[in-house]
Design a protein around this motif. Structure first.
Motif, short mmCIF file in Angstrom:
data_model
loop_
_atom_site.label_atom_id
_atom_site.label_comp_id
_atom_site.label_asym_id
_atom_site.label_seq_id
_atom_site.Cartn_x
_atom_site.Cartn_y
_atom_site.Cartn_z
N ARG A 198 -81.60 17.17 -7.20
CA ARG A 198 -82.60 16.58 -8.10
C ARG A 198 -83.55 17.64 -8.65
O ARG A 198 -84.01 17.55 -9.80
CB ARG A 198 -83.35 15.47 -7.38
N ARG A 199 -83.82 18.67 -7.86
CA ARG A 199 -84.67 19.76 -8.37
C ARG A 199 -83.93 20.62 -9.37
O ARG A 199 -84.46 20.95 -10.44
CB ARG A 199 -85.16 20.63 -7.21
N HIS A 213 -73.75 11.92 -7.23
CA HIS A 213 -73.88 13.35 -6.93
C HIS A 213 -73.63 13.64 -5.46
O HIS A 213 -73.12 14.71 -5.12
CB HIS A 213 -75.24 13.88 -7.38
N GLU A 266 -74.38 7.29 -4.03
CA GLU A 266 -74.82 7.94 -5.25
C GLU A 266 -73.80 8.97 -5.70
O GLU A 266 -73.28 9.74 -4.89
CB GLU A 266 -76.18 8.58 -5.03
N GLY A 280 -81.70 17.85 -12.04
CA GLY A 280 -82.49 16.80 -12.68
C GLY A 280 -81.70 15.55 -13.00
O GLY A 280 -81.07 14.94 -12.14
N GLU A 281 -81.73 15.16 -14.29
CA GLU A 281 -81.13 13.90 -14.72
C GLU A 281 -79.61 13.87 -14.58
O GLU A 281 -79.01 12.79 -14.60
CB GLU A 281 -81.52 13.61 -16.17
N TRP A 282 -78.99 15.02 -14.43
CA TRP A 282 -77.53 15.06 -14.26
C TRP A 282 -77.10 14.19 -13.08
O TRP A 282 -76.02 13.59 -13.12
CB TRP A 282 -77.06 16.49 -14.04
N ALA A 283 -77.92 14.09 -12.04
CA ALA A 283 -77.53 13.35 -10.83
C ALA A 283 -77.15 11.91 -11.14
O ALA A 283 -76.30 11.33 -10.44
CB ALA A 283 -78.67 13.39 -9.81
N ALA A 284 -77.76 11.32 -12.15
CA ALA A 284 -77.47 9.93 -12.50
C ALA A 284 -76.64 9.81 -13.78
O ALA A 284 -76.54 8.73 -14.36
CB ALA A 284 -78.78 9.16 -12.67
N SER A 285 -76.01 10.90 -14.19
CA SER A 285 -75.30 10.93 -15.46
C SER A 285 -73.88 10.40 -15.34
O SER A 285 -73.29 10.39 -14.25
CB SER A 285 -75.25 12.36 -15.99
#
Length: 287
Positions: A100-101, A147, A145, A104-109
Motif C-alpha cells: 500500500r505504501r 495483492h 485481497e 498505492g491504488e494498484w492494490a485494488a486495481s
C-alpha cells in the motif's frame, strides 16, 4: 511450448515482490509486533511459518544453504516468541502495508486481480512430491485481497523453484556452503557478505572451496571452465524443474502475467526495497 526461459523470466520478475517480506521495513515491523526480535529471527519465523513449529534440523534441511549453527541460534527459540499462525498473519500484514505504501491504488486495481488469478492458476499446479516449502505454502488458504493472493501465489511458486534448485545442487553433490562458494567465484556476490548472510565461518568456507578445487570446479578462487559448465547446468536444471506450473498456465497466460509484473517489479526496485547485494540470485536490473 512453454520454455525453461519463461520460468526464469517470471522468477526474475516476481522475486522483488515476494522479497518485500524480507526487505520492507513494514514486514520487519509486523514480525516484531508479533513477537520476533531482529532481522534474522523475523526472517526465519516468517519464511518457516508454513511448516509449523519445526526444529532447526528441518529448517536447515529445507532452506539448505544456511549454516546449521546459524539456524540453531534462532530456531526453535523463535517459536517461543511467536506461533507459526501468528507469524503467517504477520507476514501478510507486513506485505500488505508495504504494498500500500509502494504501489498505492494498484492494490485494488483490475491489474492486481488479473495478476493474482494468473499466478494462482500456476500455483495450483505445482508438483508437490519432493517440494516441502512449496507444499507447505500451497496448503495455506488464499488471502481474499488480490495483492495478497498474488503475493502468496508467487511465494508458493518461488519456493517450488527453490525446492527444485536444492534438488539440482544435491544431484551434483554441492553442499550449502559449496553453493555459496560457487556464487562468489562467479563474481555475483562477495564472499564476506555471503558468509555473514548465511552464517558460514572461514573454516567451513575453506573446506567447501578445497573440495570444489579437488573436483576441478575452481581455479584458485575463480570458476574453472568445468566449474562454469557445471554451474550453468545447475541453473538450467533449476529452470527445467520449475517449469511444470508455468506449463499449466500456458504461454499466453505466462506472457500476460509477465506484462502485469513489470510495473510492480519496477516500483519495488525503485523504492529501494530490493537491494543490489542480496543472496537470492536475481539482480535488481535482471528480468
Amino acid at each position: 511450448m512453454t520454455s525453461a526461459g519463461t520460468a526464469r523470466r517470471l522468477w526474475a520478475l516476481a522475486e522483488p515482490f515476494h522479497a518485500l517480506t524480507y526487505f520492507a521495513e513494514e514486514a520487519r515491523a509486523a514480525g516484531e509486533a508479533a513477537g520476533t526480535t531482529g532481522f534474522w529471527s523475523t526472517y526465519f519465523a516468517l519464511r518457516a511459518a508454513p511448516l509449523g513449529p519445526v526444529g532447526p534440523e528441518v529448517v536447515t534441511a529445507v532452506f539448505y544453504n544456511f549454516a546449521p549453527s546459524f539456524v540453531a541460534r534462532r530456531v526453535p527459540a523463535v517459536w517461543d516468541a511467536v506461533s507459526p499462525a501468528a507469524a503467517l498473519d504477520a507476514r501478510l500484514a507486513g506485505v500488505d502495508a508495504a504494498v500500500r505504501r509502494v504501489l498505492g491504488e494498484w492494490a485494488a486495481s483490475p491489474e492486481a486481480a488479473e495478476a493474482a488469478a494468473l499466478a494462482s492458476t500456476a500455483a495450483a499446479a505445482v508438483d508437490l512430491p519432493g517440494r516441502p516449502l512449496a507444499a507447505a505454502n500451497a496448503g495455506l488458504p488464499a488471502p481474499g485481497e488480490p495483492h495478497l493472493a498474488l503475493w502468496q501465489a508467487l511465494t508458493t511458486l518461488r519456493e517450488h523453484r527453490g525446492d527444485g534448485h536444492t534438488a539440482a545442487l544435491l544431484g551434483r553433490e554441492v553442499s550449502g556452503a559449496g553453493a555459496h562458494v560457487l556464487v562468489a567465484a562467479a563474481g555475483r556476490v562477495d564472499r564476506e557478505w555471503l558468509q555473514r548472510a548465511r552464517g558460514w565461518d572461514d573454516d567451513a568456507w575453506t573446506a567447501a572451496a578445497d573440495e570444489l578445487r579437488t573436483r576441478g570446479w575452481l581455479d584458485g578462487d575463480e570458476l574453472s571452465a568445468e566449474g562454469l559448465a557445471m554451474t550453468t547446468a545447475i541453473e538450467a536444471d533449476t529452470d527445467r524443474l520449475a517449469l511444470e506450473p508455468w506449463r499449466a498456465l500456458g504461454d499466453p497466460g505466462c506472457d500476460r502475467l509477465g506484462e502485469l509484473l513489470v510495473p510492480v517489479r519496477r516500483a519495488v526496485v525503485t523504492a529501494g526495497l530490493f537491494p543490489d547485494r542480496n543472496p537470492i540470485g536475481v539482480a535488481p536490473d535482471e528480468a
